[in-house]
Design an enzyme around this catalytic site. Structure first.
Site, PDB file in Angstrom:
ATOM      1  N   ASP A 363       0.861  -1.173   0.000  1.00  0.00           N
ATOM      2  CA  ASP A 363       0.000   0.000   0.000  1.00  0.00           C
ATOM      3  C   ASP A 363       0.907   1.237   0.000  1.00  0.00           C
ATOM      4  O   ASP A 363       2.115   1.128   0.246  1.00  0.00           O
ATOM      5  CB  ASP A 363      -0.883  -0.027   1.246  1.00  0.00           C
ATOM      6  CG  ASP A 363      -1.738   1.216   1.378  1.00  0.00           C
ATOM      7  OD1 ASP A 363      -2.279   1.673   0.360  1.00  0.00           O
ATOM      8  OD2 ASP A 363      -1.847   1.737   2.494  1.00  0.00           O
ATOM      9  N   LYS A 364       0.370   2.409  -0.305  1.00  0.00           N
ATOM     10  CA  LYS A 364       1.192   3.615  -0.297  1.00  0.00           C
ATOM     11  C   LYS A 364       0.950   4.455   0.949  1.00  0.00           C
ATOM     12  O   LYS A 364       1.828   4.628   1.767  1.00  0.00           O
ATOM     13  CB  LYS A 364       0.928   4.473  -1.550  1.00  0.00           C
ATOM     14  CG  LYS A 364       1.827   5.695  -1.631  1.00  0.00           C
ATOM     15  CD  LYS A 364       1.423   6.634  -2.743  1.00  0.00           C
ATOM     16  CE  LYS A 364       0.201   7.463  -2.377  1.00  0.00           C
ATOM     17  NZ  LYS A 364       0.445   8.434  -1.282  1.00  0.00           N
ATOM     18  N   GLU A 480      -8.563  15.077   7.717  1.00  0.00           N
ATOM     19  CA  GLU A 480      -9.552  15.959   8.341  1.00  0.00           C
ATOM     20  C   GLU A 480      -8.927  16.797   9.445  1.00  0.00           C
ATOM     21  O   GLU A 480      -9.231  17.982   9.603  1.00  0.00           O
ATOM     22  CB  GLU A 480     -10.704  15.112   8.886  1.00  0.00           C
ATOM     23  CG  GLU A 480     -11.981  15.884   9.064  1.00  0.00           C
ATOM     24  CD  GLU A 480     -13.199  14.971   9.121  1.00  0.00           C
ATOM     25  OE1 GLU A 480     -13.353  14.309  10.161  1.00  0.00           O
ATOM     26  OE2 GLU A 480     -13.953  14.920   8.138  1.00  0.00           O
ATOM     27  N   PHE A 527     -18.905  10.735   4.297  1.00  0.00           N
ATOM     28  CA  PHE A 527     -18.024  10.234   3.231  1.00  0.00           C
ATOM     29  C   PHE A 527     -18.071   8.714   3.186  1.00  0.00           C
ATOM     30  O   PHE A 527     -18.146   8.048   4.208  1.00  0.00           O
ATOM     31  CB  PHE A 527     -16.585  10.694   3.503  1.00  0.00           C
ATOM     32  CG  PHE A 527     -15.581  10.149   2.517  1.00  0.00           C
ATOM     33  CD1 PHE A 527     -15.270  10.852   1.365  1.00  0.00           C
ATOM     34  CD2 PHE A 527     -14.953   8.929   2.744  1.00  0.00           C
ATOM     35  CE1 PHE A 527     -14.349  10.354   0.455  1.00  0.00           C
ATOM     36  CE2 PHE A 527     -14.028   8.431   1.844  1.00  0.00           C
ATOM     37  CZ  PHE A 527     -13.730   9.137   0.694  1.00  0.00           C
ATOM     38  N   LYS A 550     -17.044  18.719   0.011  1.00  0.00           N
ATOM     39  CA  LYS A 550     -15.645  18.511  -0.374  1.00  0.00           C
ATOM     40  C   LYS A 550     -15.484  17.059  -0.827  1.00  0.00           C
ATOM     41  O   LYS A 550     -16.125  16.157  -0.276  1.00  0.00           O
ATOM     42  CB  LYS A 550     -14.694  18.816   0.783  1.00  0.00           C
ATOM     43  CG  LYS A 550     -14.849  17.891   1.984  1.00  0.00           C
ATOM     44  CD  LYS A 550     -13.904  18.270   3.108  1.00  0.00           C
ATOM     45  CE  LYS A 550     -14.067  17.313   4.298  1.00  0.00           C
ATOM     46  NZ  LYS A 550     -13.249  17.691   5.461  1.00  0.00           N
ATOM     47  N   ARG A 584      -1.980  15.060  -1.968  1.00  0.00           N
ATOM     48  CA  ARG A 584      -3.359  14.564  -1.995  1.00  0.00           C
ATOM     49  C   ARG A 584      -4.291  15.771  -2.079  1.00  0.00           C
ATOM     50  O   ARG A 584      -4.170  16.706  -1.282  1.00  0.00           O
ATOM     51  CB  ARG A 584      -3.660  13.741  -0.742  1.00  0.00           C
ATOM     52  CG  ARG A 584      -2.856  12.457  -0.661  1.00  0.00           C
ATOM     53  CD  ARG A 584      -2.850  11.924   0.751  1.00  0.00           C
ATOM     54  NE  ARG A 584      -4.164  11.549   1.222  1.00  0.00           N
ATOM     55  CZ  ARG A 584      -4.646  10.309   1.198  1.00  0.00           C
ATOM     56  NH1 ARG A 584      -3.927   9.331   0.693  1.00  0.00           N
ATOM     57  NH2 ARG A 584      -5.844  10.035   1.671  1.00  0.00           N
ATOM     58  N   LYS A 780      -7.087  -4.928  -4.751  1.00  0.00           N
ATOM     59  CA  LYS A 780      -5.801  -5.214  -4.115  1.00  0.00           C
ATOM     60  C   LYS A 780      -5.691  -6.706  -3.790  1.00  0.00           C
ATOM     61  O   LYS A 780      -4.655  -7.338  -4.036  1.00  0.00           O
ATOM     62  CB  LYS A 780      -5.645  -4.398  -2.831  1.00  0.00           C
ATOM     63  CG  LYS A 780      -5.448  -2.907  -3.054  1.00  0.00           C
ATOM     64  CD  LYS A 780      -5.228  -2.208  -1.724  1.00  0.00           C
ATOM     65  CE  LYS A 780      -4.982  -0.717  -1.914  1.00  0.00           C
ATOM     66  NZ  LYS A 780      -4.694  -0.027  -0.640  1.00  0.00           N
ATOM     67  N   ASP A 800      -1.399  -0.748   6.046  1.00  0.00           N
ATOM     68  CA  ASP A 800      -1.660  -0.233   7.394  1.00  0.00           C
ATOM     69  C   ASP A 800      -3.135  -0.007   7.681  1.00  0.00           C
ATOM     70  O   ASP A 800      -3.492   0.283   8.822  1.00  0.00           O
ATOM     71  CB  ASP A 800      -0.911   1.077   7.600  1.00  0.00           C
ATOM     72  CG  ASP A 800      -1.532   2.224   6.830  1.00  0.00           C
ATOM     73  OD1 ASP A 800      -1.686   3.308   7.400  1.00  0.00           O
ATOM     74  OD2 ASP A 800      -1.896   2.024   5.662  1.00  0.00           O
ATOM     75  N   ASN A 803      -8.542  -1.107   4.542  1.00  0.00           N
ATOM     76  CA  ASN A 803      -8.694  -1.439   3.124  1.00  0.00           C
ATOM     77  C   ASN A 803      -7.592  -2.376   2.622  1.00  0.00           C
ATOM     78  O   ASN A 803      -7.624  -2.813   1.482  1.00  0.00           O
ATOM     79  CB  ASN A 803      -8.714  -0.159   2.283  1.00  0.00           C
ATOM     80  CG  ASN A 803      -7.434   0.646   2.430  1.00  0.00           C
ATOM     81  OD1 ASN A 803      -6.746   0.549   3.441  1.00  0.00           O
ATOM     82  ND2 ASN A 803      -7.123   1.439   1.444  1.00  0.00           N
TER      83      ASN A 803
END
Length: 1131
Positions: A363-364, A480, A527, A550, A584, A780, A800, A803
């Site tokens: 993962d990144k 956030e 979200f 947003k 991001r 993934k 981490d 997901n």
């Protein structure tokens, strides 16, 4: 009684066996049964010990779990009894519908519906660390209708009916409604308190029990992780099956020979082997019943040859692996002091698998990066603000062009390090909008709305320090938290949240003073991964109803109104620049609603929320979709998620070790590519094969809404791009060009189809780096499964967040990073570490050591058991396959328990072919595990052959040395007890000294284990021989009276042991001199006097270095090569 002690000559090999049996036992009638029974006891005793030890271990672990269950179930909580009276009861006694009172810092005993709390607006703070590992507090809020129930007496006549979903494992959803006072009220996850969460910063709450016991969501999530076994263990099973086949084969062949010999025993009516007394035998030596005798011999042989099978191997390996995990957990070089987190090996099954990893799927966010976001840039009203230089910009040797100019006479082309902010989450520097200067900007009104939106549109919880007045925040995500901190630092301070309002301090552009504003909170549209946006609907002090939204640029630009696209072109350009800088981004927009439109939305929204159906969430999304449109663009935020310390160096070392690295991320392609550059996964000059669905044809079909045509065109496009990529690889096969494959989530969905995934995998494995962007959690996991099954090699997944759980469970090894996204990944992993850089030591040092130790340990086990078992076979063949063992029964039983196991266990724990420093200095050494050279069939069969050779040398040397001549000064010849004792001594010496030759790194423990095992044999022989003849049988005073006083015993032991070790010593010497393996070359470097010669050292190091196609080593090599070519061209 006959007292003849003569070894059978060439003509009568059974004579030796017969004379000893006659001397010891006159009753031949039950010889077969006696031998079978005694062999059974000899084989079963060690089996009982080993199985018993395993049962004790499992029993202790089960009892510990049972005690934990009992402790949890017996915890107490206050429950409503009657007439507003609460009393304590145990958790196990709770029933659905009970009303409970939970105090501060107590755990919730079941899944509860929050009714009220000690706060007036019925809010409470919950810590969910036991569920998802997140330490930040969550805000929960009861319905306004039940908030009055804040005293015990209020429940004396409280009645309500709750309708809700069936028990399920989804921690983040809850569908239900409550009927109270003839009114129907919708329930949401905001009112659900999950078992094992803890009440924090709240004096008490009242809740109704919804789910108990196994119906609670935490227990529903307690599924067993997938069972994982290492490839070495699976191969070991196949070797055991092979040895079983060998055992059956030699037992079968021996039984045939025995049956033939028994049937041909009569000559002229008289038995040839008269000394066996076949006339007095029931079955075993009776020529008249030879077939039945052969069957009895087969059963006897099966029990006798069980010593070919190392039954203690599995338990020994388990003990060794547990101790290996302790060393991994205690490694101070993998201890993260800042967070006080050491490495934690959650399973010992995969230790050796760590030394065989071929592909890492990472993962990144939070894995390669810190997941500690810093607000660094923003675009407001088409103007870019923020002059910080990101890590990606530094790596690419260029700054952002957006602010590299003078604005208002100020030179903004400065490095942000000049005035580094000390506020965590805030690394923004731009005098144009800091310190209230935004009020002087041309679009001050838009800037004000922009930062108001950041201050209001979130779910963060403020905490005000009463002494200093400083506000801190508990947020559900690092993004956030960064937004509300940035707004606070720029003059828009969020300081209070209630169930129905949000309060903030901001600078008033007119008075230029700090004023307080309160917004009535009407709705929160949360979200989720499908919506990719969040909205709040509020009413300001002027009565205006605002939708503040947003979200990701992929969904937000399409929702803008025609009159809301004023800054779209500039904002898109800035967002792309931010993505190129590895940032991001989120798009911020708003719209104003009239009362009629809001009332229509509110009625529909409440209706959907009141529904109790499985698709309630999707219905809410549909309603939200209608209100989140015709938005007016304000701008975009850009936060930096910095690389963790040591990531580029770690990736470089892994590349030198020949390990492939794939990055699977949900980020935009541009962001992922540039993070790839900054962490050395990509380099300048590397050819990029990009697979996406950005063609104008597909975009036109998407706008037209023709889903079938879009799907067909997309599939054809992906197929074509994969084919073209493979063609590029083929055309450059003769050149040393490096390729990187980058594919987005939409394309990946088609690439993973059954008819295309083999082509995709074939393309990917031939690329130096692979980056999958915009990947969903399911994708993934599917990519991980494809790599694991398609290549057949060991895969390691590292992540981490929640997901990443599917990916971690799908891989051969799952490594969880205990980072900022909670502990769900850690709880689903096999090994947990705190930082990505520790992967270097985990694999290159501990992985290599564990692989080598376990491989050598298993090979040695087969060697020592074959050496011992084959001497039994040779002796039985020498005695006409009579079924008679060469050794005393207790010698047989204790061989694998005391006389040969301790050294191999010590080797499995402590042995090092090279030190940790050399493992890291020569990463190519890791390829020994990837190529499995230490546990190949060639090496395994080589050790087995060594065992056969040792057994042959021991047996025939002892038989020849002790046969047909006097054994001692009294003229006594050697009987079975003396020959057996001498052979056994030679076996103990040979297998232990063989271990000494194979060990690379001696410690005191290994010396004690090797020499102690030999000493234990002599000590046992002394004590056992001193017992009564009934107990010690053939070993009665064997050492004191027969062996020790005789010089020939010591001479034979010395000569035979040296002779048996010569083959291995000769082979290893020749192999190290002419065909050295990687670790042997490094050992030569370490032992050589030329180690201090830098030139020699560098030359050998270069010979051990694998040419890499990513990592900064390859970047330097590429740059050097490019400069060399340029210089040659100038000449």
């Amino acid at each position: 009684m006959m007292t003849i002690h003569i070894l059978g000559g060439q003509g009568s090999p059974g004579l030796f066996f017969a004379m000893n049996r006659i001397a010891l036992r006159p009753e031949f009638g039950s010889m077969g049964a006696i031998m079978l029974g005694r062999q059974t006891v000899s084989a079963i005793i060690p089996l009982i010990v080993i199985v018993g030890a395993t049962m004790v271990k499992e029993g202790i672990e089960d009892w510990r779990r049972k005690k934990q269950d009992i402790e949890v179930n017996n915890r107490k909580v206050k429950v409503h009894k009657h007439d507003g009276v609460f009393d304590y009861t145990e958790w196990k006694n709770l029933r659905v519908g009970d009303i409970v009172k939970v105090a501060k810092n107590e755990f919730f005993p079941a899944d509860l519906l929050l009714l009220s709390s000690s706060y007036e607006d019925a809010i409470c703070y919950v810590e969910t660390m036991n569920l998802d590992g997140e330490t930040n507090l969550k805000l929960k809020q009861a319905m306004e209708k039940t908030s009055f129930l804040n005293e015990d007496s209020n429940f004396s006549d409280f009645k309500a009916i709750v309708k809700c979903e069936d028990p399920n494992a989804n921690l983040y959803s809850f569908v239900g409604s409550m009927e109270f006072e003839v009114q129907q009220y919708p329930l949401s996850p905001q009112q659900l308190l999950l078992r094992d969460s803890k009440l924090r910063n709240t004096d008490y709450i009242y809740g109704a029990v919804i789910f108990t016991g196994h119906d609670t969501k935490v227990i529903q999530n307690s599924t067993d992780p997938p069972s994982k076994r290492s490839k070495i263990e699976k191969k070991m099973d196949r070797i055991i099956y092979f040895l079983f086949c060998v055992l059956f084969l030699i037992a079968f062949v021996g039984s045939i020979f025995f049956g033939i010999a028994t049937e041909d025993d009569l000559e002229n009516g008289r038995p040839k082997r008269w000394y066996l007394r076949p006339d007095d035998s029931t079955v075993f030596f009776d020529p008249k019943r030879a077939p039945l005798a052969a069957v009895f011999h087969f059963l006897t042989a099966l029990m006798l040859y069980t010593f070919f099978i190392p039954i203690s191997l599995y338990v020994s390996i388990e003990v060794v692996k547990v101790l290996q995990t302790i060393f991994i957990n205690q490694d101070v070089h993998m201890y993260y002091e800042e967070a006080d987190k050491p490495a934690h090996t959650r399973t010992s099954n995969l230790n050796e698998e760590l030394g065989q990893v071929d592909t890492i799927l990472s993962d990144k966010t939070g894995t390669l990066t810190c997941n500690s976001m810093e607000f660094i840039k923003c675009s407001v009203a088409g103007t870019a603000y923020g002059r910080g230089v990101t890590e990606v910009e530094s790596t690419l040797n260029g700054g952002s062009p957006l602010v590299n100019e003078e604005v208002n006479g100020v030179d903004h082309k400065k490095d942000s390090t000049d005035s580094k902010s000390h506020v965590q989450g805030f690394n923004f520097e731009d005098e144009r909008i800091m310190n209230g200067n935004w009020m002087n900007e041309p679009h001050a009104d838009v800037i004000q709305k922009f930062f108001r939106l950041l201050t209001i549109c979130h779910t963060a919880i403020p905490e005000v320090d009463e002494e200093t007045g400083k506000v801190s925040y508990e947020a559900e995500s690092p993004d956030e938290a960064a937004f509300v901190i940035a707004a606070r630092e720029l003059g828009f301070e969020f300081y209070k949240r209630t169930q129905t309002s949000i309060s903030l301090h901001e600078l008033d552009p007119v008075s230029r003073k700090r004023v307080e504003r309160t917004y009535k909170l009407l709705n929160v549209l949360e979200f989720n991964s499908s919506r990719k946006r969040m909205s709040v609907i509020v009413r300001d002090e002027e009565g205006k109803i605002l939708v503040l939204c947003k979200g990701a640029d992929s969904v937000m630009f399409g929702r803008l109104a025609k009159n809301g696209r004023k800054f779209e072109e500039e904002t898109r350009e800035h967002v792309n620049e931010y993505a190129n800088d590895g940032l991001r981004t989120l798009i911020l927009s708003y719209r104003e609603l009239d009362e009629t439109e809001y009332k229509e939305f509110s009625d529909k929204f409440n209706e959907v929320k009141n529904s109790v159906s499985a698709d309630r969430e999707s219905l809410i999304d549909v309603v939200a979709e209608k209100i989140e449109r015709d938005l007016i663009l304000l701008g975009a935020t850009a936060v930096e998620d910095k690389l963790q310390n040591g990531v580029p160096n770690c990736i470089n070392k892994l590349a030198q070790a020949g390990i492939k690295i794939w990055v699977l991320t949900g980020d935009k392609m541009e962001t992922a590519i540039n993070i790839g550059f900054s962490c050395s996964l990509l380099r300048q000059g590397m050819k990029q094969i990009i697979i996406n669905l950005e063609s104008s044809q597909i975009q036109a079909l998407e706008k037209a809404g023709d889903k079938a045509a879009t799907a067909k065109a997309s599939e054809e496009s992906v197929f074509r791009q994969i084919t073209e990529g493979k063609a590029q690889l083929s055309s450059s096969s003769g050149r040393s060009e490096a390729f990187a494959l980058i594919i987005d989530g939409k394309s990946l969905a088609y690439a993973l189809n059954d008819d295309m995934k083999k082509m995709f995998l074939d393309l990917a494995v031939h690329c130096a780096s692979v980056i999958c962007c915009r990947s969903s959690p399911k994708q993934k996991a599917l990519v991980t499964r494809l790599v694991k099954s398609g290549t057949g090699k060991t895969t390691l997944a590292i992540g981490d967040g929640a997901n990443d759980v599917g990916m971690l469970q799908e891989a051969d090894i799952g490594v969880g990073i205990s980072g900022a996204e909670g502990m769900q990944a850690v709880m689903s992993s096999d090994i947990a570490i705190a930082q990505f850089r520790y992967l270097e030591r985990l694999l290159l040092v501990h992985g290599h050591w564990c692989y080598r130790r376990i491989s050598s340990m298993i090979c040695y086990f087969f060697y020592k058991n074959i050496t011992f078992g084959f001497t039994l076979f040779l002796y039985e063949a020498f005695t006409s396959f009579s079924g008679q063992p060469a050794y005393n029964d207790w010698f047989l039983s204790l061989y694998s328990v005391f006389f040969s196991t301790f050294p191999v266990v010590a080797m499995g724990i402590f042995d090092q072919d090279v030190s940790a420093r050399y493992c890291l200095k020569f990463p190519l050494l890791y390829q020994e595990g990837v190529q499995n050279v230490l546990f190949s069939w060639r090496r395994i069969l080589g050790w087995m052959l060594n065992g056969f050779c040792s057994a042959i040398i021991i047996f025939f040397s002892c038989m020849k040395a002790l046969g047909l001549q006097a054994f001692n000064n009294d003229g006594q010849t050697a009987g079975r007890d003396i020959v057996g004792g001498t052979m056994y001594t030679c076996v103990v010496w040979v297998v232990n000294l063989q271990m000494a030759l194979a060990i690379s790194y001696f410690t005191l423990v290994q010396h004690v284990a090797i020499w102690g095992s030999i000493a234990i044999w002599y000590l046992f022989l002394l004590i056992y021989g001193a017992m009564s003849p009934i107990t010690s049988t053939t070993a009665y005073k064997l050492l004191i009276e027969d062996l020790a006083p005789t010089s020939s015993y010591w001479l034979v032991t010395f000569v035979v042991v040296i002779s048996a070790l010569i083959p291995y010593f000769s082979y290893s010497t020749i192999q190290m001199r002419f065909f050295p393996m990687y670790h042997q070359i490094i050992q030569l470097i370490r032992r050589s006097s030329r180690t201090n010669d830098p030139e020699y050292f560098d030359r050998v190091r270069q010979s051990l270095r694998q040419s890499t196609t990513f990592g900064f080593t390859s970047h330097l090599a590429s740059s050097t090569s490019r400069l060399s070519n340029e210089n040659n061209g100038h000449r």
